[in-house]
Design a protein around this motif. Structure first.
Motif, PDB file in Angstrom:
ATOM      1  N   TYR A  42     -14.166  80.415  66.898  1.00 12.28           N
ATOM      2  CA  TYR A  42     -14.109  79.226  67.756  1.00 12.28           C
ATOM      3  C   TYR A  42     -12.753  79.130  68.447  1.00 12.28           C
ATOM      4  O   TYR A  42     -12.675  78.907  69.655  1.00 12.28           O
ATOM      5  CB  TYR A  42     -14.373  77.976  66.916  1.00 12.28           C
ATOM      6  N   ASP A  43     -11.675  79.324  67.695  1.00 15.65           N
ATOM      7  CA  ASP A  43     -10.332  79.268  68.275  1.00 15.65           C
ATOM      8  C   ASP A  43     -10.155  80.329  69.353  1.00 15.65           C
ATOM      9  O   ASP A  43      -9.551  80.081  70.390  1.00 15.65           O
ATOM     10  CB  ASP A  43      -9.271  79.443  67.190  1.00 15.65           C
ATOM     11  N   GLU A  45     -12.549  81.691  71.239  1.00 14.11           N
ATOM     12  CA  GLU A  45     -13.331  81.309  72.421  1.00 14.11           C
ATOM     13  C   GLU A  45     -12.658  80.175  73.187  1.00 14.11           C
ATOM     14  O   GLU A  45     -12.641  80.178  74.416  1.00 14.11           O
ATOM     15  CB  GLU A  45     -14.746  80.908  72.015  1.00 14.11           C
ATOM     16  N   ILE A  46     -12.087  79.218  72.484  1.00 13.90           N
ATOM     17  CA  ILE A  46     -11.377  78.122  73.146  1.00 13.90           C
ATOM     18  C   ILE A  46     -10.173  78.677  73.901  1.00 13.90           C
ATOM     19  O   ILE A  46      -9.914  78.301  75.040  1.00 13.90           O
ATOM     20  CB  ILE A  46     -10.926  77.053  72.118  1.00 13.90           C
TER      21      ILE A  46
END
Length: 89
Positions: A42-43, A45-46
């Motif tokens: 997630y980190d 992709e962010i």
């Protein structure tokens, strides 16, 4: 937040659908943040999204500057300045 939006604890029928939706989102966020692999993904992709958006803002600004300047693009002005400086030496 899970208790706040838990559908079984929401007694207002009008807010029940929204509470259910929010509860599902909170649950998904918890699962992502509590799993180190999912959190890293997630980190990552962010981070990509932020870099892309900053890059796009820069491209848009450069295009805007190029079109609003009557003397040509920034690049052509810099090349012209470099050519003038080379001629002076």
């Amino acid at each position: 937040m899970a208790l706040q939006y838990h559908p079984d604890l929401c007694h207002d029928r009008l807010k029940n659908e929204e509470s259910t939706r929010m509860f599902v989102q909170v649950n998904a966020a918890y699962k992502t943040l509590s799993n180190p692999e999912l959190k890293a993904e997630y980190d990552y992709e962010i981070g990509l999204g932020l870099r892309r958006s900053r890059w796009m803002e820069q491209v848009i600004e450069l295009k805007r500057r190029s079109h609003t300047c009557k003397e040509g693009s920034w690049g052509s002005r810099m090349r012209a300045m470099n050519n003038i400086n080379k001629d002076d030496h």
